[in-house]
Design a protein around this motif. Structure first.
Motif, mmCIF file in Angstrom:
data_model
loop_
_atom_site.group_PDB
_atom_site.id
_atom_site.type_symbol
_atom_site.label_atom_id
_atom_site.label_comp_id
_atom_site.label_asym_id
_atom_site.label_seq_id
_atom_site.Cartn_x
_atom_site.Cartn_y
_atom_site.Cartn_z
ATOM 1 N N ARG A 375 0.835 -1.191 0.000
ATOM 2 C CA ARG A 375 0.000 0.000 0.000
ATOM 3 C C ARG A 375 0.873 1.246 0.000
ATOM 4 N N CYS A 376 0.290 2.339 -0.435
ATOM 5 C CA CYS A 376 0.939 3.639 -0.385
ATOM 6 C C CYS A 376 0.023 4.608 0.352
ATOM 7 N N ILE A 377 0.616 5.475 1.144
ATOM 8 C CA ILE A 377 -0.132 6.449 1.936
ATOM 9 C C ILE A 377 0.017 7.813 1.290
ATOM 10 N N SER A 378 -1.083 8.488 1.160
ATOM 11 C CA SER A 378 -1.026 9.851 0.650
ATOM 12 C C SER A 378 -0.524 10.781 1.746
ATOM 13 N N LEU A 379 -0.577 12.046 1.524
ATOM 14 C CA LEU A 379 -0.095 13.009 2.499
ATOM 15 C C LEU A 379 -0.894 12.924 3.793
ATOM 16 N N ALA A 380 -0.186 13.010 4.916
ATOM 17 C CA ALA A 380 -0.815 12.878 6.226
ATOM 18 C C ALA A 380 -1.355 14.222 6.680
ATOM 19 N N GLY A 381 -2.479 14.174 7.394
ATOM 20 C CA GLY A 381 -3.080 15.378 7.947
ATOM 21 C C GLY A 381 -3.170 15.365 9.447
ATOM 22 N N SER A 382 -3.060 14.169 10.063
ATOM 23 C CA SER A 382 -3.119 14.045 11.519
ATOM 24 C C SER A 382 -2.522 12.708 11.915
ATOM 25 N N PHE A 383 -2.108 12.620 13.190
ATOM 26 C CA PHE A 383 -1.481 11.415 13.714
ATOM 27 C C PHE A 383 -2.039 11.107 15.087
ATOM 28 N N ALA A 384 -1.988 9.815 15.426
ATOM 29 C CA ALA A 384 -2.261 9.342 16.785
ATOM 30 C C ALA A 384 -1.361 8.145 17.028
ATOM 31 N N PHE A 385 -0.763 8.080 18.217
ATOM 32 C CA PHE A 385 0.189 7.018 18.544
ATOM 33 C C PHE A 385 -0.212 6.366 19.856
ATOM 34 N N SER A 386 0.182 5.097 19.979
ATOM 35 C CA SER A 386 0.005 4.372 21.226
ATOM 36 C C SER A 386 0.918 3.161 21.203
ATOM 37 N N GLN A 387 1.550 2.891 22.331
ATOM 38 C CA GLN A 387 2.504 1.786 22.402
ATOM 39 C C GLN A 387 1.781 0.494 22.745
ATOM 40 N N GLN A 388 2.059 -0.529 21.943
ATOM 41 C CA GLN A 388 1.458 -1.834 22.168
ATOM 42 C C GLN A 388 2.359 -2.704 23.026
ATOM 43 N N THR A 389 3.587 -2.885 22.598
ATOM 44 C CA THR A 389 4.591 -3.619 23.360
ATOM 45 C C THR A 389 5.849 -2.760 23.448
ATOM 46 N N VAL A 390 6.901 -3.328 24.033
ATOM 47 C CA VAL A 390 8.147 -2.576 24.175
ATOM 48 C C VAL A 390 8.743 -2.242 22.820
ATOM 49 N N SER A 391 8.572 -3.132 21.844
ATOM 50 C CA SER A 391 9.215 -2.964 20.549
ATOM 51 C C SER A 391 8.265 -2.536 19.447
ATOM 52 N N GLU A 392 6.971 -2.339 19.741
ATOM 53 C CA GLU A 392 6.009 -1.992 18.695
ATOM 54 C C GLU A 392 5.085 -0.873 19.169
ATOM 55 N N THR A 393 4.658 -0.055 18.196
ATOM 56 C CA THR A 393 3.771 1.074 18.464
ATOM 57 C C THR A 393 2.721 1.155 17.365
ATOM 58 N N TRP A 394 1.492 1.449 17.782
ATOM 59 C CA TRP A 394 0.431 1.704 16.810
ATOM 60 C C TRP A 394 0.545 3.143 16.324
ATOM 61 N N CYS A 395 0.414 3.304 15.024
ATOM 62 C CA CYS A 395 0.452 4.626 14.407
ATOM 63 C C CYS A 395 -0.789 4.789 13.543
ATOM 64 N N VAL A 396 -1.600 5.764 13.878
ATOM 65 C CA VAL A 396 -2.836 6.041 13.136
ATOM 66 C C VAL A 396 -2.592 7.303 12.323
ATOM 67 N N VAL A 397 -2.729 7.193 10.997
ATOM 68 C CA VAL A 397 -2.431 8.291 10.091
ATOM 69 C C VAL A 397 -3.718 8.706 9.391
ATOM 70 N N GLY A 398 -4.142 9.932 9.629
ATOM 71 C CA GLY A 398 -5.292 10.472 8.937
ATOM 72 C C GLY A 398 -4.867 11.196 7.672
ATOM 73 N N SER A 399 -5.535 10.919 6.564
ATOM 74 C CA SER A 399 -5.152 11.497 5.281
ATOM 75 C C SER A 399 -5.464 12.994 5.249
ATOM 76 N N LEU A 400 -4.664 13.702 4.456
ATOM 77 C CA LEU A 400 -4.842 15.148 4.362
ATOM 78 C C LEU A 400 -6.017 15.513 3.471
#
Length: 903
Positions: A375-400
């Protein structure tokens, strides 16, 4: 350049009713909250994104902000719009949905206006809501207004509660300032001035240390200190726009290399060549379709790294060493995740060094596609982050521009991965040169891939340069000369010997007029006891104790005790150095001399004057008997305490064997003088060798010091030296500084070049073993190893740490074994002058000079300074710690030194 490409996985794509740009999205690692329709909220489980979400209805206007609480039971969600601000209990809402009942939330505010941002307090009892230029503090349980914070001159873009001080709130605004509030006391703690040229648009708190990071619209990230008493100063500054532009340039270069295709190389003259136009395929996109994303910092997030301290193995009490300091420095660091309009970046939170980078124009691997498509992501307009484990993080990218939200899983590089990558890159760069070999400091084999360390257990190689010897020729005794003569050479009776002195001795005995008169004709030794010649002498009651130890738990020296001028006229101090026993302090001066002061600092010191140029550096021998001086007159000299003339002088590159009877060096094309000034030199390998740098070369000398002098020609020295081996930094014009340990046997020598690199040499095998490219943005002007002192001991891992500094840049702490930076220290002013650097014998404090007429003392565990030592009248050029006591000496550009002690 980033060390690796970011490991990113596309998990799911969610449709939204409108483009989610400039909307605060929410994710806490368990749930994901997004606008489901224009006036309702959808809550998804991050483990089951394909399932239908839980829909929360209660708003009549467009939702503009969402945030989760910090607690896990219950899980609170705040949704904000222009009509209402509602707090939802997710567990209670799920129960009501399964029972078929109406889901209700608690309205805590009405008709406040457009909500830009909202956040919960650490105990989830309060909610901060950013509305226009104000911040409203609301009760999360009922409709009650606690306080209204006003004072910003533009829209407040973000607000966050501090996790370490629950009543502290930090707000940032488009007016390019931030404010710190105390909600419990209803006061403003701090108001910053205008910091940036662009508005502040993002904010995050560090959960492990009292710090917060702020992002701007022009791609700048600044980290500020929240610790009490530190003035909320800026600790670090990262230009993300430069990092992104550098990564894009490298990407374009790769595309250009692929687009060139095959070329024809001809040896024919130009008039015989077939100048046929070569058809090349341009793999780049058309200029009309190519777009360049901006670098606005839309999202920031600190990952949490749990403590990894393990109990040490049981050892004998006298063998135990406090290794907590080394563990704190070398443990895994948390990551600062930076989201921009067109890229995602992971930064080491302790060193502010980019670790991984991902461009949204690159394809992302997806797990929900069976064919393995990307997949390819277009330009981002907003972000949200949250850590799942020590080595992984959820990243939520809202399109612009599009009505989609992409859910990504980001993997963080661990310390072992970064160390392994750095080691592989270092080995790859070394193997490109056939003359360089990667050596193992732990074994004597050449070419192995083991780690490099300062403390080595490997024996000397058979052909090691450190096995070189310089044996002086002994004068033949008179008896041996008589016995070695033949009968033919015997003097006949009555024969007169030509060219012989009138006396039959090698030297004329002094008449005694120059000696001091005898005060007593006879003075018996009444203090001698019977048998004293065979028994060792015992120390007297007034003698000092034989065992001394540096106070490891002492505080940093910050109190001024004494000050003095090193010369009658103001002259620059180029270097300061304590002797190994701490009894003497040497100062390198720009007036072609050096001063030796006896501790404690009282009165005038002894002057060593004999150079025709400014003295650049001074260095003591390990036994504190000899002082080494380098000068701009392209010579180096060795002095003894209280001597008026140097005992040895290095004027030529190879040796000083060709000295005539007048003490002058004979001209020899194979033994030329040094081509440039000698900036740095020191004793090495427990005083067995001398190291010096001239130009881009490092020279290793073996020497022999002879203090005997002739009665008439006292300027003629009998000391000798010879060149053992020289090393070149081929890609650098000059070696700006170097360092090596003389307190114990170590094979490692580190040199910094004018090409901004640091090169590591192993003198056991006489090879360059590692190159640290782009160590700083400017050439390194000082390297300081953690040598400790003779009165302090440290764990073996501590000796692999070293410091570097450069003008217009920060101070960096490196780990030699992993070839990476582990800490970063900022806050001092160093823009033009090469200010000195020193590490305390306890390895807890770092001292640095500065151009604002102050010296700074940093805590090695943190990134900020503890004390700012003012009162100086000019630039502080060098600093030096006392090896036995917690004392610090500073030298300035106007020739004044100050002694600081701990309170």
């Amino acid at each position: 350049m980033c060390e690796a490409k970011m490991s990113l996985t596309h998990e799911f794509t969610i449709r939204t009713p409108f483009p989610p740009s400039h909307i605060q999205l929410a994710c806490n690692g368990t749930y994901l909250a997004l606008p489901f329709v224009r006036t309702s909220v959808g809550v998804w489980s991050v483990q089951k994104l394909t399932c239908k979400p839980l829909e929360l209805e209660g708003h009549r206007q467009k939702i503009s902000s969402l945030c989760f609480g910090h607690g896990a039971s219950p899980t609170l969600l705040c949704s904000a719009a222009e009509d209402y601000i509602i707090v939802w209990n997710i567990e209670r809402a799920r129960i009501a949905f399964e029972a078929g009942q109406q889901i209700r939330g608690q309205v805590i505010g009405q008709v406040l206006g457009h909500v830009q941002y909202c956040c919960f307090s650490p105990d989830d009892q309060q909610v901060a809501v950013c509305v226009d230029r104000e911040v409203q503090i609301l009760n999360s349980q009922e409709e009650k207004l606690y306080a209204s914070l006003e004072g910003h001159d533009a829209i407040v873009t973000c607000a966050e509660f501090c996790p370490h001080y629950t009543s502290t709130l930090v707000t940032v605004s488009e007016d390019r300032t931030f404010k710190v509030w105390d909600i419990s006391e209803s006061t403003v703690i701090y108001k910053s001035s205008i910091i940036s040229s662009s508005p502040f648009i993002s904010l995050t708190m560090n959960p492990q240390t009292e710090q917060f990071a702020v992002g701007t619209a022009d791609g700048q990230v600044r980290v500020f200190d929240l610790t009490d008493g530190n003035g909320f100063r800026c600790l670090h500054h990262l230009d993300v726009s430069k990092v992104v532009s550098r990564e894009r340039e490298e990407r374009e270069q790769k595309v250009d290399m692929a687009a060139k295709g095959p070329v024809t190389i001809s040896s024919r003259p130009s008039w015989q060549r077939n100048e046929m136009p070569q058809v090349q395929t341009d793999l780049r996109l058309d200029d009309t379709t190519e777009s360049e994303a901006g670098c606005a910092i839309l999202g920031l997030y600190y990952t949490y790294q749990p403590s990894s301290h393990k109990p040490s193995a049981k050892t004998l009490p006298f063998l135990k060493q406090d290794d907590s300091l080394v563990k704190d420095l070398l443990t895994d660091s948390s990551m600062l995740v930076v989201g921009t309009t067109g890229s995602l970046l992971q930064v080491n939170a302790k060193t502010i060094e980019p670790c991984s980078y991902f461009d949204f124009q690159d394809p992302i691997g997806s797990l929900d596609d069976l064919d393995g498509s990307s997949r390819c992501i277009s330009l981002a307009g907003s972000f949200a982050f949250s850590q799942q484990t020590v080595s992984e993080t959820w990243c939520v990218v809202g399109s612009l521009f599009q009505n989609v939200v992409n859910v990504l899983r980001v993997s963080h590089p661990t310390q072992k991965d970064v160390a392994k990558l750095s080691h592989d890159m270092s080995a790859l760069s070394v193997r490109e040169d056939s003359d360089r070999l990667v050596t193992s400091m732990g074994s004597g084999d050449v070419g192995t891939d083991a780690e490099i360390t300062v403390l080595s257990s490997a024996p000397l190689h058979a052909n090691s340069p450190l096995r070189a010897e310089l044996v002086p020729k002994l004068k033949e005794s008179q008896e041996n000369r008589k016995g070695s003569g033949t009968k033919g050479s015997a003097k006949k009776k009555g024969q007169v010997m030509d060219n012989q002195p009138l006396t039959f001795k090698t030297k004329v005995k002094s008449s005694g007029y120059t000696e001091s008169p005898r005060k007593a004709m006879f003075q018996p030794k009444t203090s001698m006891s019977k048998g004293s010649s065979s028994s060792p002498s015992l120390p007297s009651k007034t003698s000092k104790p034989l065992v001394k130890e540096y106070p490891m738990e002492s505080k940093a020296p910050s109190q001024l005790q004494s000050k003095l001028d090193v010369a009658e006229k103001p002259t620059a101090i180029n270097g300061l150095k304590f002797s190994a026993n701490g009894q003497y302090l040497a100062c390198a001066l720009a007036n072609q001399s050096a001063q030796i002061f006896k501790m404690p600092l009282t009165g005038k010191g002894d002057t060593c004057s004999g150079h025709n140029g400014g003295v650049n550096s001074v260095h003591w021998s390990h036994d504190s008997k000899w002082l080494l001086m380098t000068s701009d007159d392209r010579t180096m000299s060795v002095w003894g305490k209280g001597q008026s003339d140097p005992i040895m002088k290095l004027c030529t590159v190879s040796n000083n064997f060709g000295v005539d009877s007048e003490g002058k060096q004979k001209t020899d094309k194979d033994n030329p003088p040094f081509p440039k000034e000698i900036k740095h030199a020191q004793f090495y390998y427990m005083d067995r060798f001398i190291l010096l740098t001239c130009g881009n070369a490092l020279y290793l000398y073996k020497y022999h010091l002879d203090s005997s002098k002739q009665d008439i020609k006292r300027y003629v020295t009998n000391s000798r030296y010879k060149l053992v081996k020289s090393f070149q930094m081929e890609k650098a014009q000059n070696i700006t500084t170097f360092t090596a340990i003389n307190g114990f046997h170590s094979y490692i020598v580190m040199c910094a070049g004018s090409n901004k690199t640091v090169e590591v040499f192993d003198l056991n095998v006489g090879k360059s073993v590692r190159v640290l490219a782009d160590a700083h943005t400017r050439p390194v002007h000082v390297i300081c190893q953690n040598e400790g002192s003779a009165y302090a001991s440290h764990p073996p891992d501590a000796y692999d740490l070293f410091l570097t500094a450069a003008t217009t840049d920060c101070i960096k702490l490196w780990d030699l074994r992993t070839n990476r930076c582990v800490r970063r220290y900022e806050g001092h002013m160093n823009r033009a002058h090469p200010c000195g650097l020193a590490l305390s014998p306890c390895s807890k404090f770092i001292a640095s000079g500065a151009e604002d007429r102050s010296a700074y003392i940093f805590d090695i565990r943190s990134g900020t300074y503890l004390h700012k030592l003012g009162g100086h009248t000019d630039v502080v050029t060098d600093v030096s710690f006392h090896p036995l006591y917690p004392q610090l000496v500073t030298g300035t550009l106007d020739g004044k030194i100050r002694l600081f002690v701990n309170g």
